[in-house]
Design a protein around this motif. Structure first.
Motif, PDB file in Angstrom:
ATOM      1  N   LYS A  69       0.825  -1.215   0.000  1.00 31.25           N
ATOM      2  CA  LYS A  69       0.000   0.000   0.000  1.00 31.25           C
ATOM      3  C   LYS A  69       0.856   1.261   0.000  1.00 31.25           C
ATOM      4  O   LYS A  69       0.409   2.317   0.398  1.00 31.25           O
ATOM      5  CB  LYS A  69      -0.969   0.039   1.187  1.00 31.25           C
ATOM      6  N   ASP A  70       2.117   1.154  -0.379  1.00 31.69           N
ATOM      7  CA  ASP A  70       2.852   2.391  -0.603  1.00 31.69           C
ATOM      8  C   ASP A  70       2.210   3.065  -1.796  1.00 31.69           C
ATOM      9  O   ASP A  70       1.730   2.392  -2.704  1.00 31.69           O
ATOM     10  CB  ASP A  70       4.331   2.086  -0.928  1.00 31.69           C
ATOM     11  N   VAL A  71       2.211   4.390  -1.795  1.00 31.45           N
ATOM     12  CA  VAL A  71       1.619   5.042  -2.957  1.00 31.45           C
ATOM     13  C   VAL A  71       2.647   5.105  -4.075  1.00 31.45           C
ATOM     14  O   VAL A  71       3.852   5.071  -3.837  1.00 31.45           O
ATOM     15  CB  VAL A  71       1.137   6.474  -2.639  1.00 31.45           C
ATOM     16  N   LEU A  72       2.133   5.166  -5.292  1.00 31.49           N
ATOM     17  CA  LEU A  72       3.044   5.299  -6.418  1.00 31.49           C
ATOM     18  C   LEU A  72       3.672   6.687  -6.363  1.00 31.49           C
ATOM     19  O   LEU A  72       2.990   7.702  -6.343  1.00 31.49           O
ATOM     20  CB  LEU A  72       2.267   5.120  -7.724  1.00 31.49           C
ATOM     21  N   LYS A  73       4.990   6.706  -6.248  1.00 28.26           N
ATOM     22  CA  LYS A  73       5.719   7.973  -6.302  1.00 28.26           C
ATOM     23  C   LYS A  73       6.778   7.807  -7.355  1.00 28.26           C
ATOM     24  O   LYS A  73       7.210   6.686  -7.618  1.00 28.26           O
ATOM     25  CB  LYS A  73       6.424   8.240  -4.965  1.00 28.26           C
ATOM     26  N   TRP A  74       7.235   8.885  -7.900  1.00 32.30           N
ATOM     27  CA  TRP A  74       8.292   8.746  -8.890  1.00 32.30           C
ATOM     28  C   TRP A  74       9.087  10.033  -8.991  1.00 32.30           C
ATOM     29  O   TRP A  74       8.669  11.097  -8.521  1.00 32.30           O
ATOM     30  CB  TRP A  74       7.700   8.371 -10.248  1.00 32.30           C
TER      31      TRP A  74
ATOM     32  N   GLN B 125      11.113  16.955  -4.170  1.00 31.48           N
ATOM     33  CA  GLN B 125      10.274  15.895  -3.613  1.00 31.48           C
ATOM     34  C   GLN B 125       9.799  15.027  -4.765  1.00 31.48           C
ATOM     35  O   GLN B 125       9.644  15.530  -5.876  1.00 31.48           O
ATOM     36  CB  GLN B 125       9.022  16.483  -2.938  1.00 31.48           C
ATOM     37  N   PRO B 126       9.568  13.740  -4.467  1.00 31.75           N
ATOM     38  CA  PRO B 126       9.062  12.904  -5.559  1.00 31.75           C
ATOM     39  C   PRO B 126       7.684  13.388  -6.003  1.00 31.75           C
ATOM     40  O   PRO B 126       6.955  14.013  -5.246  1.00 31.75           O
ATOM     41  CB  PRO B 126       8.980  11.516  -4.922  1.00 31.75           C
ATOM     42  N   TYR B 127       7.361  13.061  -7.252  1.00 33.34           N
ATOM     43  CA  TYR B 127       6.015  13.319  -7.737  1.00 33.34           C
ATOM     44  C   TYR B 127       5.089  12.228  -7.218  1.00 33.34           C
ATOM     45  O   TYR B 127       5.527  11.107  -6.968  1.00 33.34           O
ATOM     46  CB  TYR B 127       5.991  13.304  -9.267  1.00 33.34           C
ATOM     47  N   GLY B 128       3.825  12.570  -7.114  1.00 31.43           N
ATOM     48  CA  GLY B 128       2.854  11.602  -6.602  1.00 31.43           C
ATOM     49  C   GLY B 128       2.052  10.991  -7.727  1.00 31.43           C
ATOM     50  O   GLY B 128       2.427  11.051  -8.888  1.00 31.43           O
ATOM     51  N   GLY B 129       0.910  10.405  -7.351  1.00 25.31           N
ATOM     52  CA  GLY B 129       0.137   9.626  -8.312  1.00 25.31           C
ATOM     53  C   GLY B 129      -0.882  10.410  -9.113  1.00 25.31           C
ATOM     54  O   GLY B 129      -1.510   9.862 -10.006  1.00 25.31           O
ATOM     55  N   THR B 130      -1.073  11.697  -8.829  1.00 25.61           N
ATOM     56  CA  THR B 130      -2.155  12.380  -9.542  1.00 25.61           C
ATOM     57  C   THR B 130      -1.720  12.841 -10.919  1.00 25.61           C
ATOM     58  O   THR B 130      -0.561  13.182 -11.134  1.00 25.61           O
ATOM     59  CB  THR B 130      -2.647  13.622  -8.761  1.00 25.61           C
TER      60      THR B 130
ATOM     61  N   PHE C  62      10.701   4.719  -9.822  1.00 26.80           N
ATOM     62  CA  PHE C  62       9.325   4.589  -9.345  1.00 26.80           C
ATOM     63  C   PHE C  62       9.308   3.886  -8.008  1.00 26.80           C
ATOM     64  O   PHE C  62      10.043   2.918  -7.818  1.00 26.80           O
ATOM     65  CB  PHE C  62       8.505   3.679 -10.265  1.00 26.80           C
ATOM     66  N   GLN C  63       8.460   4.346  -7.116  1.00 28.61           N
ATOM     67  CA  GLN C  63       8.172   3.550  -5.926  1.00 28.61           C
ATOM     68  C   GLN C  63       6.889   2.787  -6.201  1.00 28.61           C
ATOM     69  O   GLN C  63       5.864   3.380  -6.551  1.00 28.61           O
ATOM     70  CB  GLN C  63       7.990   4.444  -4.718  1.00 28.61           C
ATOM     71  N   ALA C  64       6.968   1.472  -6.090  1.00 31.93           N
ATOM     72  CA  ALA C  64       5.778   0.657  -6.337  1.00 31.93           C
ATOM     73  C   ALA C  64       5.026   0.472  -5.030  1.00 31.93           C
ATOM     74  O   ALA C  64       5.545   0.788  -3.952  1.00 31.93           O
ATOM     75  CB  ALA C  64       6.205  -0.690  -6.899  1.00 31.93           C
ATOM     76  N   CYS C  65       3.796  -0.064  -5.086  1.00 32.70           N
ATOM     77  CA  CYS C  65       3.040  -0.185  -3.846  1.00 32.70           C
ATOM     78  C   CYS C  65       3.497  -1.393  -3.032  1.00 32.70           C
ATOM     79  O   CYS C  65       3.239  -1.469  -1.843  1.00 32.70           O
ATOM     80  CB  CYS C  65       1.544  -0.176  -4.109  1.00 32.70           C
ATOM     81  N   SER C  66       4.181  -2.331  -3.674  1.00 31.36           N
ATOM     82  CA  SER C  66       4.631  -3.510  -2.935  1.00 31.36           C
ATOM     83  C   SER C  66       5.802  -4.128  -3.683  1.00 31.36           C
ATOM     84  O   SER C  66       6.089  -3.759  -4.825  1.00 31.36           O
ATOM     85  CB  SER C  66       3.510  -4.547  -2.870  1.00 31.36           C
TER      86      SER C  66
ATOM     87  N   VAL D 201       9.990  11.419 -19.979  1.00 32.88           N
ATOM     88  CA  VAL D 201       9.731  10.973 -18.609  1.00 32.88           C
ATOM     89  C   VAL D 201       8.245  10.678 -18.424  1.00 32.88           C
ATOM     90  O   VAL D 201       7.859   9.617 -17.911  1.00 32.88           O
ATOM     91  CB  VAL D 201      10.211  12.071 -17.624  1.00 32.88           C
ATOM     92  N   VAL D 202       7.400  11.604 -18.872  1.00 32.28           N
ATOM     93  CA  VAL D 202       5.959  11.426 -18.700  1.00 32.28           C
ATOM     94  C   VAL D 202       5.477  10.206 -19.487  1.00 32.28           C
ATOM     95  O   VAL D 202       4.644   9.432 -19.013  1.00 32.28           O
ATOM     96  CB  VAL D 202       5.205  12.717 -19.113  1.00 32.28           C
ATOM     97  N   PHE D 203       6.038  10.020 -20.666  1.00 27.44           N
ATOM     98  CA  PHE D 203       5.691   8.850 -21.470  1.00 27.44           C
ATOM     99  C   PHE D 203       5.966   7.560 -20.682  1.00 27.44           C
ATOM    100  O   PHE D 203       5.107   6.675 -20.595  1.00 27.44           O
ATOM    101  CB  PHE D 203       6.507   8.880 -22.764  1.00 27.44           C
ATOM    102  N   VAL D 204       7.123   7.482 -20.085  1.00 23.85           N
ATOM    103  CA  VAL D 204       7.482   6.259 -19.348  1.00 23.85           C
ATOM    104  C   VAL D 204       6.600   6.091 -18.109  1.00 23.85           C
ATOM    105  O   VAL D 204       6.133   4.988 -17.805  1.00 23.85           O
ATOM    106  CB  VAL D 204       8.979   6.259 -18.963  1.00 23.85           C
ATOM    107  N   VAL D 205       6.344   7.190 -17.417  1.00 23.18           N
ATOM    108  CA  VAL D 205       5.522   7.068 -16.209  1.00 23.18           C
ATOM    109  C   VAL D 205       4.092   6.671 -16.579  1.00 23.18           C
ATOM    110  O   VAL D 205       3.492   5.789 -15.945  1.00 23.18           O
ATOM    111  CB  VAL D 205       5.525   8.383 -15.390  1.00 23.18           C
ATOM    112  N   LEU D 206       3.558   7.299 -17.634  1.00 26.51           N
ATOM    113  CA  LEU D 206       2.203   6.926 -18.086  1.00 26.51           C
ATOM    114  C   LEU D 206       2.140   5.451 -18.465  1.00 26.51           C
ATOM    115  O   LEU D 206       1.157   4.772 -18.190  1.00 26.51           O
ATOM    116  CB  LEU D 206       1.833   7.745 -19.311  1.00 26.51           C
ATOM    117  N   LEU D 207       3.203   5.013 -19.083  1.00 29.13           N
ATOM    118  CA  LEU D 207       3.259   3.617 -19.483  1.00 29.13           C
ATOM    119  C   LEU D 207       3.126   2.695 -18.257  1.00 29.13           C
ATOM    120  O   LEU D 207       2.425   1.688 -18.292  1.00 29.13           O
ATOM    121  CB  LEU D 207       4.593   3.376 -20.179  1.00 29.13           C
ATOM    122  N   THR D 208       3.770   3.069 -17.170  1.00 29.76           N
ATOM    123  CA  THR D 208       3.664   2.233 -15.961  1.00 29.76           C
ATOM    124  C   THR D 208       2.225   2.220 -15.452  1.00 29.76           C
ATOM    125  O   THR D 208       1.730   1.197 -15.017  1.00 29.76           O
ATOM    126  CB  THR D 208       4.574   2.717 -14.812  1.00 29.76           C
ATOM    127  N   ARG D 209       1.561   3.387 -15.528  1.00 33.29           N
ATOM    128  CA  ARG D 209       0.160   3.442 -15.068  1.00 33.29           C
ATOM    129  C   ARG D 209      -0.701   2.509 -15.911  1.00 33.29           C
ATOM    130  O   ARG D 209      -1.564   1.815 -15.417  1.00 33.29           O
ATOM    131  CB  ARG D 209      -0.428   4.855 -15.187  1.00 33.29           C
TER     132      ARG D 209
END
Ligand code: GLU
Ligand code: MG
Length: 574
Positions: free
Chosen positions: A42-47, A108-113, A255-259, A443-451
């Motif tokens: 339950k860690d939040v996705l941060k990156w 600070q890391p970016y969050g999930g929004t 990326f920080q994953a939730c688990s 960067v945004v492309f890669v992060v979106l891809l993870t989502r």
């Protein structure tokens, strides 16, 4: 570039004597972390992203540009003005391999929004401005992956002559030790890689054969003690120092994953994307003053830190070493980590069997155990006298020592002990782009891809041939976006980023590498002989700088009107 301990660095011979100790305690440290945090979820996705910069100085009168060897002072000033006085400062600065380099990340890391995608470019712009603000006249920060005349006579300021004799770090004919960051980690790594290998590193990059390029293309090296003559291949650009690789700049995302299981899943899925995104970000066609026949830095860095002995490389029968090792420490990943990746693990994996068995006995599953046992076939490359005996329950330096000198396309990162950080993965193949717009887009492309991978449970590991018509990545991202609540401005930003990536992929827009090649090919001084002179280097880097500052347009590279932020249209609608 990894763990920075303070202290007295040991020689390679001394470090080697402690190798077993480091490995043994590294594994114990890993086990402590694993046991304490395996069920963390339950860690939040941060990156967060990391951008590496070069510091340059333009000499307009003599039409030269040189690398400025003042990274350490610039870094100190940036930290003193930033994170040291304000824990919420929007940027963080870290050292990098070259003493002409610095690395910047968001504070600070970016969050999930989704709306945070709209702040990335602003943060990168802040970093660029902040770094530029502490420089003097005619100095600039510049995001080029490889400096075209790196290693050519007089490429640094102050000018330093290389010292190709034993006693220093590189022993390079071209790359002076003064161009290596003064933190002892960097020069010790350089020297110990060379000593472990038993000779200087050898980098041979094929030269681009133009109309007037001599054939065969060969060079003589006046101060050579014989090593270069043996190592340099005809029709290749020869380089002999770690700085030719680690002195290049890249763009990374963590990326920080939730688990732990989500981290392992992302590690595998993104691993398959690495070569594609690397190719899309290609930005490094020039080496040591020559036009090469490659577009990406990867193979160069790989060779630049290749510490394998002749035995390990398979050139001599094994006598003093344990294994044949098929790759450099800097290379693509060798095994998948998630259950869905297991069936695709078809490479013969060299592992430390004792470590593997120890991990299995301690309850680690096969995939994770073999991953760690594979990383741990390597020796530690640096060790500080004061840091040999550690508290394995509360420190992880020995684990990090081995982990952080395995520079693979993806890195699986266990949480540091006693921190609130979760399980993370790092995406490492991208080359840095000229502008904040492009870097944000990648960067945004890669992060979106993870989502998208996580929400649609995509599995890129299935051979594409079994899927009928694969819609392509961008349409999948677009359909994801359609289902998300995103404000108009953010949506506009993201669509601009995706357009850039799509047009780069289709060839409608050039990669940075392609654009640089054309720039040099069209330069009035270019003699079609693959040589990049000081003046050509100057005009190229000056142009790059102008593009990065938004002072010059470059439709072949960026398209027209793509960059709404730079064009000032903040409320652009679709
Ligand atoms: N500069 C290196 C590269 O271009 C990466 C160093 C690091 O891991 O930070 O890949
Ligand atoms: Mg770095």
């Amino acid at each position: 570039m990894g763990l920075l301990s303070q202290g007295s660095p040991l020689s390679w011979e001394e470090t080697r004597r402690h190798a077993e100790h480091v490995r043994k305690h590294g594994i114990l440290q890993f086990l402590h972390i694993y046991r304490a945090l395996r069920d963390r979820h339950k860690d939040v996705l941060k990156w967060g992203d990391e951008v590496e910069y070069m510091l340059v100085k333009f000499d307009h009168e003599n039409k030269k540009v040189r690398l400025l060897l003042c990274g350490e002072e610039v870094l100190q000033t940036l930290q003193d003005k930033g994170e040291k006085v304000n824990p919420n400062h929007p940027t963080l600065w870290r050292p990098e391999y070259g003493s002409y380099m610095i690395e910047g990340t968001p504070g600070q890391p970016y969050g999930g929004t989704m709306s945070e995608f709209n702040t990335v470019q602003d943060n990168m712009r802040k970093r660029r401005q902040e770094a530029a603000s502490v420089l003097k006249e005619n100095e600039a920060v510049c995001t080029v992956t490889s400096f075209p005349r790196l290693g050519c006579p007089g490429f640094t300021l102050p000018e330093c002559k290389p010292t190709p004799v034993e006693g220093g770090a590189s022993k390079s004919l071209f790359f002076p030790d003064e161009a290596i960051n003064k933190h002892p980690r960097f020069s010790t790594l350089t020297r110990n890689i060379r000593h472990r290998r038993g000779e200087k590193v050898v980098i041979n990059v094929p030269i681009f054969k133009d109309k007037n390029t001599p054939s065969p293309f060969t060079e003589t090296f006046p101060n050579d003690d014989g090593e270069a003559a043996k190592a340099a291949k005809p029709d290749y650009i020869y380089m002999d120092a770690m700085g030719f690789g680690m002195g290049n700049c890249c763009l990374q995302v963590t990326f920080q994953a939730c688990s732990i299981s989500e981290a392992r899943y992302l590690y595998d899925q993104l691993a398959t994307i690495c070569p594609i995104v690397m190719a899309l970000s290609a930005a490094s066609p020039f080496y040591r003053g020559y036009v090469s026949d490659i577009d990406c830095r990867w193979g160069v860095i790989s060779a630049s830190v290749d510490d394998r002995t002749r035995e390990e490389r398979g050139l001599e029968p094994l006598k003093n070493n344990h294994y044949r090792i098929s790759k450099s420490r800097y290379d693509s990943i060798d095994s998948y980590l998630s259950e869905c990746g297991e069936k695709y693990n078809d490479i013969d994996l060299t592992i430390d069997k004792d470590i593997y068995e120890h991990l299995i006995k301690e309850g680690i599953d096969h995939l994770l155990a073999q991953h760690i046992a594979h990383l741990f076939i390597r020796d530690p490359l640096t060790l500080f006298e004061e840091k040999i005996h550690l508290d394995d329950a509360n420190e992880s330096d020995h684990f990090e020592n081995i982990q952080s000198t395995n520079w693979q396309t993806m890195r699986f990162k266990p949480p540091p002990p006693n921190s609130d950080i979760g399980w993370r993965v790092e995406f490492r193949p991208m080359e840095v782009q000229l502008t904040d717009f492009e870097n944000s887009a990648y960067v945004v492309f890669v992060v979106l891809l993870t989502r998208v991978i996580l929400s649609y449970k995509l599995d890129f590991l299935i051979p594409l041939s079994k899927e009928g018509v694969f819609p392509g990545l961008i349409p999948v991202l677009n359909s994801y976006l359609e289902n998300m609540e995103v404000d108009v401005d953010t949506r506009c930003t993201i669509l601009n980023y995706l357009k850039l990536i799509k047009k780069r992929a289709s060839g409608e827009l050039m990669t940075v590498a392609r654009w640089m090649r054309e720039f040099i090919a069209k330069h009035p001084d270019y003699k079609q002989d693959s040589v990049i002179t000081d003046e050509m280097n100057y005009s190229l880097i000056w142009k790059c700088n102008q593009i990065a500052q938004g002072q010059a347009e470059c439709p072949e590279l960026l398209g027209v009107g793509f960059n709404k932020k730079q064009s000032g249209n903040k409320t652009g609608s679709l």
